[in-house]
Design an enzyme around this catalytic site. Structure first.
Site, PDB file in Angstrom:
ATOM      1  N   TYR A   1       1.411  12.226  -9.608  1.00 20.46           N
ATOM      2  CA  TYR A   1       0.996  11.090  -8.773  1.00 20.46           C
ATOM      3  C   TYR A   1       0.573   9.909  -9.646  1.00 20.46           C
TER       4      TYR A   1
ATOM      5  N   ILE B   1     -13.070  14.387   1.294  1.00 21.85           N
ATOM      6  CA  ILE B   1     -14.161  14.182   2.256  1.00 21.85           C
ATOM      7  C   ILE B   1     -13.731  14.537   3.686  1.00 21.85           C
TER       8      ILE B   1
ATOM      9  N   ARG C   1     -11.434  16.543   4.622  1.00 25.07           N
ATOM     10  CA  ARG C   1     -11.190  17.996   4.700  1.00 25.07           C
ATOM     11  C   ARG C   1     -12.506  18.742   4.942  1.00 25.07           C
TER      12      ARG C   1
ATOM     13  N   PHE D   1       0.814  -1.218   0.000  1.00 24.14           N
ATOM     14  CA  PHE D   1       0.000   0.000   0.000  1.00 24.14           C
ATOM     15  C   PHE D   1       0.850   1.273   0.000  1.00 24.14           C
TER      16      PHE D   1
ATOM     17  N   LYS E   1      -7.420  15.106   2.229  1.00 23.27           N
ATOM     18  CA  LYS E   1      -8.265  14.545   1.171  1.00 23.27           C
ATOM     19  C   LYS E   1      -9.674  15.161   1.225  1.00 23.27           C
TER      20      LYS E   1
ATOM     21  N   HIS F   1      -6.992  18.910 -13.631  1.00 24.05           N
ATOM     22  CA  HIS F   1      -7.993  18.178 -12.845  1.00 24.05           C
ATOM     23  C   HIS F   1      -8.741  17.130 -13.685  1.00 24.05           C
TER      24      HIS F   1
ATOM     25  N   THR G   1      -4.358   2.419  -8.462  1.00 22.70           N
ATOM     26  CA  THR G   1      -5.482   3.355  -8.527  1.00 22.70           C
ATOM     27  C   THR G   1      -6.073   3.406  -9.925  1.00 22.70           C
ATOM     28  N   ASP G   2      -7.340   3.788 -10.009  1.00 21.90           N
ATOM     29  CA  ASP G   2      -7.976   3.972 -11.320  1.00 21.90           C
ATOM     30  C   ASP G   2      -7.393   5.165 -12.076  1.00 21.90           C
ATOM     31  N   GLU G   3      -6.667   6.033 -11.357  1.00 23.79           N
ATOM     32  CA  GLU G   3      -6.145   7.244 -12.012  1.00 23.79           C
ATOM     33  C   GLU G   3      -5.108   6.941 -13.082  1.00 23.79           C
TER      34      GLU G   3
ATOM     35  N   THR H   1       3.348   8.228 -11.609  1.00 24.92           N
ATOM     36  CA  THR H   1       4.260   7.349 -10.853  1.00 24.92           C
ATOM     37  C   THR H   1       3.555   6.057 -10.453  1.00 24.92           C
ATOM     38  N   LYS H   2       2.243   6.118 -10.190  1.00 27.34           N
ATOM     39  CA  LYS H   2       1.506   4.873  -9.904  1.00 27.34           C
ATOM     40  C   LYS H   2       1.469   4.004 -11.170  1.00 27.34           C
TER      41      LYS H   2
HETATM   42  P1  NAD Z   1      -1.892   7.398   2.592  1.00 27.24           P
HETATM   43  O1  NAD Z   1      -1.150   8.571   2.038  1.00 27.24           O
HETATM   44  O2  NAD Z   1      -2.977   7.624   3.579  1.00 27.24           O
HETATM   45  O3  NAD Z   1      -0.852   6.383   3.290  1.00 27.24           O
HETATM   46  C1  NAD Z   1       0.388   6.090   2.727  1.00 27.24           C
HETATM   47  C2  NAD Z   1       1.244   5.393   3.779  1.00 27.24           C
HETATM   48  O4  NAD Z   1       2.492   5.010   3.175  1.00 27.24           O
HETATM   49  C3  NAD Z   1       1.583   6.269   4.988  1.00 27.24           C
HETATM   50  O5  NAD Z   1       1.427   5.550   6.182  1.00 27.24           O
HETATM   51  C4  NAD Z   1       3.046   6.639   4.768  1.00 27.24           C
HETATM   52  O6  NAD Z   1       3.766   6.869   5.974  1.00 27.24           O
HETATM   53  C5  NAD Z   1       3.544   5.400   4.038  1.00 27.24           C
HETATM   54  N1  NAD Z   1       4.733   5.683   3.215  1.00 27.24           N
HETATM   55  C6  NAD Z   1       4.914   6.698   2.334  1.00 27.24           C
HETATM   56  N2  NAD Z   1       6.142   6.642   1.792  1.00 27.24           N
HETATM   57  C7  NAD Z   1       6.746   5.551   2.324  1.00 27.24           C
HETATM   58  C8  NAD Z   1       8.009   4.937   2.146  1.00 27.24           C
HETATM   59  N3  NAD Z   1       8.919   5.462   1.306  1.00 27.24           N
HETATM   60  N4  NAD Z   1       8.294   3.814   2.843  1.00 27.24           N
HETATM   61  C9  NAD Z   1       7.390   3.280   3.697  1.00 27.24           C
HETATM   62  N5  NAD Z   1       6.177   3.818   3.914  1.00 27.24           N
HETATM   63  C10 NAD Z   1       5.849   4.932   3.240  1.00 27.24           C
HETATM   64  O7  NAD Z   1      -2.405   6.593   1.325  1.00 27.24           O
HETATM   65  P2  NAD Z   1      -3.760   5.744   1.131  1.00 27.24           P
HETATM   66  O8  NAD Z   1      -4.837   6.676   0.711  1.00 27.24           O
HETATM   67  O9  NAD Z   1      -3.936   4.849   2.275  1.00 27.24           O
HETATM   68  O10 NAD Z   1      -3.355   4.893  -0.156  1.00 27.24           O
HETATM   69  C11 NAD Z   1      -2.758   3.614  -0.017  1.00 27.24           C
HETATM   70  C12 NAD Z   1      -2.532   3.021  -1.391  1.00 27.24           C
HETATM   71  O11 NAD Z   1      -3.774   2.909  -2.059  1.00 27.24           O
HETATM   72  C13 NAD Z   1      -1.637   3.873  -2.295  1.00 27.24           C
HETATM   73  O12 NAD Z   1      -0.821   2.997  -3.036  1.00 27.24           O
HETATM   74  C14 NAD Z   1      -2.622   4.595  -3.211  1.00 27.24           C
HETATM   75  O13 NAD Z   1      -2.041   4.888  -4.450  1.00 27.24           O
HETATM   76  C15 NAD Z   1      -3.711   3.544  -3.334  1.00 27.24           C
HETATM   77  N6  NAD Z   1      -5.064   4.044  -3.619  1.00 27.24           N
HETATM   78  C16 NAD Z   1      -5.635   4.997  -2.821  1.00 27.24           C
HETATM   79  C17 NAD Z   1      -6.946   5.399  -3.057  1.00 27.24           C
HETATM   80  C18 NAD Z   1      -7.630   6.418  -2.188  1.00 27.24           C
HETATM   81  O14 NAD Z   1      -8.762   6.812  -2.471  1.00 27.24           O
HETATM   82  N7  NAD Z   1      -7.027   6.867  -1.097  1.00 27.24           N
HETATM   83  C19 NAD Z   1      -7.654   4.849  -4.141  1.00 27.24           C
HETATM   84  C20 NAD Z   1      -7.024   3.891  -4.949  1.00 27.24           C
HETATM   85  C21 NAD Z   1      -5.742   3.476  -4.668  1.00 27.24           C
HETATM   86  O1  TDX Z   2     -10.659  20.565  -0.890  1.00 32.45           O
HETATM   87  C1  TDX Z   2     -10.882  19.892  -1.908  1.00 32.45           C
HETATM   88  N1  TDX Z   2     -11.902  20.250  -2.743  1.00 32.45           N
HETATM   89  C2  TDX Z   2     -12.217  19.542  -3.868  1.00 32.45           C
HETATM   90  O2  TDX Z   2     -13.150  19.931  -4.594  1.00 32.45           O
HETATM   91  C3  TDX Z   2     -10.121  18.689  -2.225  1.00 32.45           C
HETATM   92  C4  TDX Z   2      -8.990  18.249  -1.326  1.00 32.45           C
HETATM   93  C5  TDX Z   2     -10.463  17.987  -3.353  1.00 32.45           C
HETATM   94  N2  TDX Z   2     -11.471  18.395  -4.160  1.00 32.45           N
HETATM   95  C6  TDX Z   2     -11.840  17.574  -5.347  1.00 32.45           C
HETATM   96  C7  TDX Z   2     -10.704  17.110  -6.217  1.00 32.45           C
HETATM   97  C8  TDX Z   2     -11.213  15.782  -6.735  1.00 32.45           C
HETATM   98  O3  TDX Z   2     -12.042  15.985  -7.867  1.00 32.45           O
HETATM   99  O4  TDX Z   2     -12.420  16.391  -4.818  1.00 32.45           O
HETATM  100  C9  TDX Z   2     -12.077  15.245  -5.601  1.00 32.45           C
HETATM  101  C10 TDX Z   2     -11.352  14.234  -4.713  1.00 32.45           C
HETATM  102  O5  TDX Z   2     -10.097  14.796  -4.369  1.00 32.45           O
HETATM  103  P1  TDX Z   2      -8.972  13.978  -3.555  1.00 32.45           P
HETATM  104  O6  TDX Z   2      -9.537  13.565  -2.245  1.00 32.45           O
HETATM  105  O7  TDX Z   2      -7.734  14.776  -3.579  1.00 32.45           O
HETATM  106  O8  TDX Z   2      -8.872  12.635  -4.406  1.00 32.45           O
HETATM  107  P2  TDX Z   2      -8.435  12.331  -5.944  1.00 32.45           P
HETATM  108  O9  TDX Z   2      -7.564  13.396  -6.496  1.00 32.45           O
HETATM  109  O10 TDX Z   2      -9.676  11.975  -6.688  1.00 32.45           O
HETATM  110  O11 TDX Z   2      -7.514  11.032  -5.708  1.00 32.45           O
HETATM  111  C11 TDX Z   2      -7.942  10.007  -4.761  1.00 32.45           C
HETATM  112  O12 TDX Z   2      -8.467   8.888  -5.404  1.00 32.45           O
HETATM  113  C12 TDX Z   2      -7.563   8.099  -6.147  1.00 32.45           C
HETATM  114  C13 TDX Z   2      -6.781   9.597  -3.849  1.00 32.45           C
HETATM  115  O13 TDX Z   2      -6.248  10.743  -3.197  1.00 32.45           O
HETATM  116  C14 TDX Z   2      -5.716   8.874  -4.622  1.00 32.45           C
HETATM  117  O14 TDX Z   2      -4.698   8.398  -3.757  1.00 32.45           O
HETATM  118  C15 TDX Z   2      -6.346   7.706  -5.331  1.00 32.45           C
HETATM  119  O15 TDX Z   2      -5.422   7.082  -6.169  1.00 32.45           O
END
Ligand code: NAD
Ligand code: TDX
Length: 336
Positions: free
Chosen positions: A146, A187, A189, A77, A185, A272, A120-122, A149-150
């Site tokens: 981002y 929601i 925020r 992760f 993030k 965006h 991620t779907d991105e 790199t994914k």
């Molecule tokens: P997050 O930013 O909340 O957590 C990332 C974690 O990785 C943190 O605990 C951080 O300390 C750790 N980390 C960062 N760099 C590191 C390193 N070099 N070595 C060891 N640990 C390290 O992220 P998240 O939202 O939990 O996402 C987790 C995974 O899921 C990511 O790979 C992300 O791309 C993927 N993902 C996230 C979402 C989403 O909506 N959040 C959706 C799809 C996929």
């Molecule tokens: O304050 C805000 N207002 C706003 O309108 C923020 C922080 C975001 N946004 C918008 C941007 C996006 O359209 O909301 C949407 C969601 O934003 P984020 O929470 O930053 O998510 P997103 O950019 O969609 O990416 C997320 O989903 C895919 C995760 O952060 C990624 O880690 C994951 O890969």
């Protein structure tokens, strides 16, 4: 099964570790996490005495090799995960998401350890409103540092599987929501702004669409793929949760008993992505996974309750996060 979970102190990883410890007594968990600004050891407090926690970097080849040599499987992760940060400073994304994944792949290759890659779907770029949803066959077309790199890390996994026989699966999930998500993030925020009596902040017009899934549904899908997925295969994870950002903000305002138009439009994110949408048919039909959280509003209410009950978890990060957004140039454009 002995499992190494990278990024287990982050949002999705911590929920995964908690779910695993609670539901699978036959699994021992080691977490490797660098505790960056996004990692919080307190997210693992409820299971701290039932896991091993290693504070370290996934790009540390020697440490990773040693940890991987002692497990049966790795779920990866750890990442730099926030698009806005990747626009301000891309380098940590290249280092952790690409070099860090390389380090893990070399170790699982050497020790022949099963590997699941969280993505991620991105990586597929974005969709217009009328386009069909992403499938496993959609070409890669990432937009931000981002997502680029994914995408790069996914391609490394595919190459190590094909060229070196690494036993890997990949999953690309849509936007997660739930407890323990960092206040940077969308929601969390807005929830924490509303708790503080501050107006939610919507990027641009707020017409962008995200496909929301509860973090527990994502993590159950990860277990399904780890146990039954075909080696070398990519699975898309999503729960048919498409909503535009403005609708989500209005739902949050209603849940707080506020006027649904009581939000600010702020500077839009450069580049965006317009819309993400997942077709999870392969996961549903081949592996029989179905989401448990069908009702987004109910999931949102539970998430709001969690942030109300756990202010000590998020409060230390709130002011600094808002300062960083202001320093990055976020400006109010107008009200509804
Ligand atoms: P997050 O930013 O909340 O957590 C990332 C974690 O990785 C943190 O605990 C951080 O300390 C750790 N980390 C960062 N760099 C590191 C390193 N070099 N070595 C060891 N640990 C390290 O992220 P998240 O939202 O939990 O996402 C987790 C995974 O899921 C990511 O790979 C992300 O791309 C993927 N993902 C996230 C979402 C989403 O909506 N959040 C959706 C799809 C996929
Ligand atoms: O304050 C805000 N207002 C706003 O309108 C923020 C922080 C975001 N946004 C918008 C941007 C996006 O359209 O909301 C949407 C969601 O934003 P984020 O929470 O930053 O998510 P997103 O950019 O969609 O990416 C997320 O989903 C895919 C995760 O952060 C990624 O880690 C994951 O890969």
């Amino acid at each position: 099964m002995r499992l190494l979970v990278t990024g287990g102190a982050g949002f999705i990883g911590a929920n995964f570790v908690q779910q695993t410890v609670l539901e699978r007594s036959d699994v021992t968990v080691t977490v490797l996490d660098a505790l960056t600004y996004a990692g919080n050891k307190a997210s693992l407090d409820s299971v701290a005495d039932r896991i091993d926690f290693v504070h370290g970097d996934i790009a540390d080849l020697d440490l990773v090799d040693e940890l991987v040599s002692g497990v049966d499987a790795v779920v990866h992760f750890a990442a730099e995960s926030h698009n806005d940060n990747s626009l301000s400073e891309p380098w940590p994304f290249v280092q952790t998401n690409i070099v860090g994944t390389y380090s893990l792949l070399q170790a699982v290759r050497r020790h022949d350890v099963r590997y699941h890659h969280i993505s991620t779907d991105e990586v597929y770029g974005d969709l217009d409103v009328d386009d069909p949803a992403f499938t496993e066959a959609t070409p890669y077309n990432p937009s931000s540092p981002y997502s680029a790199t994914k995408a790069s890390s996914d391609l490394l996994v595919r190459a190590w599987t094909r060229s070196f026989g690494v036993r890997a699966t990949l999953s690309n999930c849509s936007n997660n929501y739930g407890p323990y998500q960092h206040v940077e993030k969308f929601i969390p925020r807005q929830i924490t702004n509303l708790i503080d009596g501050v107006r939610p902040r919507l990027y641009g017009a707020g017409h962008q669409i995200r496909d929301w899934i509860h973090v527990d549904d994502h993590n159950r899908a990860v277990w399904t793929i780890l146990e039954n997925g075909q080696i070398g295969r990519t699975y898309l994870i999503g729960a048919d949760g498409e909503l535009d950002n403005k609708s989500v903000v209005r739902m949050l305002l209603e849940a707080f008993g506020r006027d649904p138009d009581d939000f600010d439009h702020v500077t839009d994110r450069p580049g965006h992505d317009q819309r993400y949408a997942i077709d999870a048919s392969l996961l549903r039909t081949e592996l029989g996974w179905t989401p448990r959280y069908g009702d987004f509003r109910a999931g949102l209410d539970a998430t709001i309750a969690w942030y109300r009950d756990n202010e000590s978890w998020w409060r230390p990060d709130k002011a600094g996060t808002e300062r960083a957004y202001a320093q990055a140039g976020e400006r109010t454009l107008g009200t509804e």
